[in-house]
Motif scaffolding. Sequence first.
Motif, PDB file in Angstrom:
ATOM      1  N   MET A  72       0.858  -1.193   0.000  1.00 57.86           N
ATOM      2  CA  MET A  72       0.000   0.000   0.000  1.00 57.86           C
ATOM      3  C   MET A  72       0.890   1.239   0.000  1.00 57.86           C
ATOM      4  SD  MET A  72      -3.249   1.233   0.912  1.00 57.86           S
ATOM      5  CE  MET A  72      -3.819   2.822   1.471  1.00 57.86           C
ATOM      6  N   PRO A  73       0.763   2.068  -1.042  1.00 58.71           N
ATOM      7  CA  PRO A  73       1.565   3.296  -1.066  1.00 58.71           C
ATOM      8  C   PRO A  73       1.004   4.341  -0.103  1.00 58.71           C
ATOM      9  CG  PRO A  73       0.130   3.221  -2.976  1.00 58.71           C
ATOM     10  CD  PRO A  73      -0.048   1.911  -2.243  1.00 58.71           C
ATOM     11  N   ALA A  74       1.843   5.292   0.259  1.00 54.89           N
ATOM     12  CA  ALA A  74       1.393   6.416   1.072  1.00 54.89           C
ATOM     13  C   ALA A  74       0.606   7.385   0.192  1.00 54.89           C
ATOM     14  CB  ALA A  74       2.598   7.127   1.687  1.00 54.89           C
ATOM     15  N   TYR A  75      -0.483   7.877   0.719  1.00 56.75           N
ATOM     16  CA  TYR A  75      -1.302   8.844  -0.009  1.00 56.75           C
ATOM     17  C   TYR A  75      -1.368  10.163   0.752  1.00 56.75           C
ATOM     18  CZ  TYR A  75      -2.871   5.379  -3.368  1.00 56.75           C
ATOM     19  OH  TYR A  75      -2.911   4.447  -4.374  1.00 56.75           O
ATOM     20  N   ARG A  76      -0.224  10.680   1.139  1.00 59.33           N
ATOM     21  CA  ARG A  76      -0.179  11.966   1.850  1.00 59.33           C
ATOM     22  C   ARG A  76      -0.654  13.112   0.974  1.00 59.33           C
ATOM     23  NH1 ARG A  76       1.765  12.426   6.842  1.00 59.33           N
ATOM     24  NH2 ARG A  76       2.693  10.556   7.699  1.00 59.33           N
ATOM     25  N   ARG A  77      -0.653  12.903  -0.339  1.00 54.51           N
ATOM     26  CA  ARG A  77      -1.130  13.970  -1.232  1.00 54.51           C
ATOM     27  C   ARG A  77      -2.641  14.172  -1.107  1.00 54.51           C
ATOM     28  NH1 ARG A  77       0.061   9.609  -4.621  1.00 54.51           N
ATOM     29  NH2 ARG A  77      -1.672   8.855  -5.884  1.00 54.51           N
ATOM     30  N   ILE A  78      -3.339  13.194  -0.532  1.00 60.43           N
ATOM     31  CA  ILE A  78      -4.768  13.356  -0.267  1.00 60.43           C
ATOM     32  C   ILE A  78      -4.890  14.226   0.986  1.00 60.43           C
ATOM     33  CG2 ILE A  78      -6.919  12.195   0.323  1.00 60.43           C
ATOM     34  CD1 ILE A  78      -5.846   9.703  -1.102  1.00 60.43           C
ATOM     35  N   PRO A  79      -5.613  15.341   0.898  1.00 58.40           N
ATOM     36  CA  PRO A  79      -5.742  16.224   2.064  1.00 58.40           C
ATOM     37  C   PRO A  79      -6.354  15.525   3.282  1.00 58.40           C
ATOM     38  CG  PRO A  79      -6.523  17.318   0.069  1.00 58.40           C
ATOM     39  CD  PRO A  79      -6.286  15.875  -0.281  1.00 58.40           C
ATOM     40  N   HIS A  80      -6.046  16.064   4.435  1.00 61.08           N
ATOM     41  CA  HIS A  80      -6.460  15.513   5.733  1.00 61.08           C
ATOM     42  C   HIS A  80      -7.947  15.162   5.770  1.00 61.08           C
ATOM     43  CE1 HIS A  80      -6.835  15.214  10.109  1.00 61.08           C
ATOM     44  NE2 HIS A  80      -7.791  16.123  10.050  1.00 61.08           N
ATOM     45  N   ASP A  81      -8.831  16.135   5.531  1.00 60.54           N
ATOM     46  CA  ASP A  81     -10.268  15.868   5.613  1.00 60.54           C
ATOM     47  C   ASP A  81     -10.713  14.845   4.577  1.00 60.54           C
ATOM     48  OD1 ASP A  81     -10.595  17.565   7.750  1.00 60.54           O
ATOM     49  OD2 ASP A  81     -11.405  19.231   6.571  1.00 60.54           O
ATOM     50  N   SER A  82     -10.065  14.848   3.425  1.00 67.31           N
ATOM     51  CA  SER A  82     -10.421  13.889   2.377  1.00 67.31           C
ATOM     52  C   SER A  82     -10.087  12.462   2.798  1.00 67.31           C
ATOM     53  CB  SER A  82      -9.705  14.238   1.074  1.00 67.31           C
ATOM     54  OG  SER A  82     -10.136  15.499   0.599  1.00 67.31           O
ATOM     55  N   ARG A  83      -9.009  12.294   3.541  1.00 65.83           N
ATOM     56  CA  ARG A  83      -8.674  10.954   4.050  1.00 65.83           C
ATOM     57  C   ARG A  83      -9.765  10.468   4.990  1.00 65.83           C
ATOM     58  NH1 ARG A  83      -2.912  12.450   6.109  1.00 65.83           N
ATOM     59  NH2 ARG A  83      -2.442  13.762   4.325  1.00 65.83           N
ATOM     60  N   TRP A  84     -10.288  11.369   5.817  1.00 65.28           N
ATOM     61  CA  TRP A  84     -11.375  10.980   6.724  1.00 65.28           C
ATOM     62  C   TRP A  84     -12.633  10.640   5.942  1.00 65.28           C
ATOM     63  CZ3 TRP A  84     -10.327   9.011  11.028  1.00 65.28           C
ATOM     64  CH2 TRP A  84      -9.278   9.484  11.832  1.00 65.28           C
ATOM     65  N   GLN A  85     -12.865  11.318   4.828  1.00 64.50           N
ATOM     66  CA  GLN A  85     -14.020  10.998   3.995  1.00 64.50           C
ATOM     67  C   GLN A  85     -13.884   9.600   3.401  1.00 64.50           C
ATOM     68  OE1 GLN A  85     -13.771  14.438   1.474  1.00 64.50           O
ATOM     69  NE2 GLN A  85     -15.204  15.604   2.739  1.00 64.50           N
ATOM     70  N   ILE A  86     -12.666   9.215   3.037  1.00 68.24           N
ATOM     71  CA  ILE A  86     -12.432   7.853   2.541  1.00 68.24           C
ATOM     72  C   ILE A  86     -12.710   6.841   3.654  1.00 68.24           C
ATOM     73  CG2 ILE A  86     -10.710   6.224   1.667  1.00 68.24           C
ATOM     74  CD1 ILE A  86      -9.394   8.656   0.232  1.00 68.24           C
ATOM     75  N   VAL A  87     -12.265   7.139   4.864  1.00 67.11           N
ATOM     76  CA  VAL A  87     -12.535   6.249   6.002  1.00 67.11           C
ATOM     77  C   VAL A  87     -14.047   6.073   6.165  1.00 67.11           C
ATOM     78  CG1 VAL A  87     -12.360   5.965   8.510  1.00 67.11           C
ATOM     79  CG2 VAL A  87     -10.375   6.772   7.208  1.00 67.11           C
ATOM     80  N   GLU A  88     -14.800   7.160   6.087  1.00 64.93           N
ATOM     81  CA  GLU A  88     -16.256   7.079   6.187  1.00 64.93           C
ATOM     82  C   GLU A  88     -16.833   6.187   5.087  1.00 64.93           C
ATOM     83  OE1 GLU A  88     -18.577   8.298   8.383  1.00 64.93           O
ATOM     84  OE2 GLU A  88     -16.891   8.893   9.636  1.00 64.93           O
ATOM     85  N   TYR A  89     -16.294   6.306   3.874  1.00 63.35           N
ATOM     86  CA  TYR A  89     -16.806   5.492   2.777  1.00 63.35           C
ATOM     87  C   TYR A  89     -16.446   4.017   2.970  1.00 63.35           C
ATOM     88  CZ  TYR A  89     -18.261   3.880  -1.750  1.00 63.35           C
ATOM     89  OH  TYR A  89     -18.896   3.186  -2.747  1.00 63.35           O
ATOM     90  N   VAL A  90     -15.257   3.741   3.464  1.00 64.80           N
ATOM     91  CA  VAL A  90     -14.885   2.349   3.763  1.00 64.80           C
ATOM     92  C   VAL A  90     -15.853   1.770   4.786  1.00 64.80           C
ATOM     93  CG1 VAL A  90     -13.117   0.888   4.863  1.00 64.80           C
ATOM     94  CG2 VAL A  90     -12.459   2.557   3.110  1.00 64.80           C
ATOM     95  N   ARG A  91     -16.196   2.535   5.811  1.00 67.43           N
ATOM     96  CA  ARG A  91     -17.167   2.064   6.804  1.00 67.43           C
ATOM     97  C   ARG A  91     -18.530   1.832   6.160  1.00 67.43           C
ATOM     98  NH1 ARG A  91     -13.973  -0.195  10.339  1.00 67.43           N
ATOM     99  NH2 ARG A  91     -12.807   1.284  11.598  1.00 67.43           N
ATOM    100  N   PHE A  92     -18.904   2.682   5.214  1.00 72.90           N
ATOM    101  CA  PHE A  92     -20.152   2.493   4.474  1.00 72.90           C
ATOM    102  C   PHE A  92     -20.128   1.167   3.719  1.00 72.90           C
ATOM    103  CE2 PHE A  92     -22.252   2.785   0.344  1.00 72.90           C
ATOM    104  CZ  PHE A  92     -23.565   2.991   0.729  1.00 72.90           C
ATOM    105  N   LEU A  93     -19.013   0.869   3.039  1.00 72.58           N
ATOM    106  CA  LEU A  93     -18.888  -0.408   2.316  1.00 72.58           C
ATOM    107  C   LEU A  93     -18.981  -1.588   3.276  1.00 72.58           C
ATOM    108  CD1 LEU A  93     -15.987   0.395  -0.191  1.00 72.58           C
ATOM    109  CD2 LEU A  93     -18.436   0.186  -0.708  1.00 72.58           C
ATOM    110  N   GLN A  94     -18.339  -1.464   4.424  1.00 79.67           N
ATOM    111  CA  GLN A  94     -18.387  -2.535   5.413  1.00 79.67           C
ATOM    112  C   GLN A  94     -19.807  -2.729   5.930  1.00 79.67           C
ATOM    113  OE1 GLN A  94     -15.375  -1.013   8.063  1.00 79.67           O
ATOM    114  NE2 GLN A  94     -13.767  -2.228   7.098  1.00 79.67           N
TER     115      GLN A  94
END
Length: 113
Positions: A72-94
């Motif tokens: 898994m590569p680092a995705y630091r280029r994704i802004p802070h809040d956007s990373r949290w939005q991805i976490v929310e979407y992963v939880r949605f998928l789960q």
Amino acid sequence: PIEGTAEELEEGEVLYLQFCVMCHGETGAGDGPVVGPNRLPPLPTLNLLSERAVGLSDGYIYGMIANGRGVMPAYRRIPHDSRWQIVEYVRFLQDASSGGAPAGSGEAQAGND
């Protein structure tokens, strides 16, 4: 740290489809188009729907997005809040894969295993 509004979830989906779907697949099952013979091996850690992944805390998932690990590569280029939005979407998928039962933050579930 975000409210998990419908707009944030929609943005999380857009970001997931941009950055994550190639390996983790559309549903999070780890069956993205770069996984398979002569490609990335179907590693258990790619499956975001596994019991192990559901049990991870939101902070751990956020950290994996930011820092990467293994293949898994680092995705630091994704802004802070956007990373949290991805976490929310992963939880949605789960949640969707478990028939709608809340996946929770993982931290609360860790003691319930």
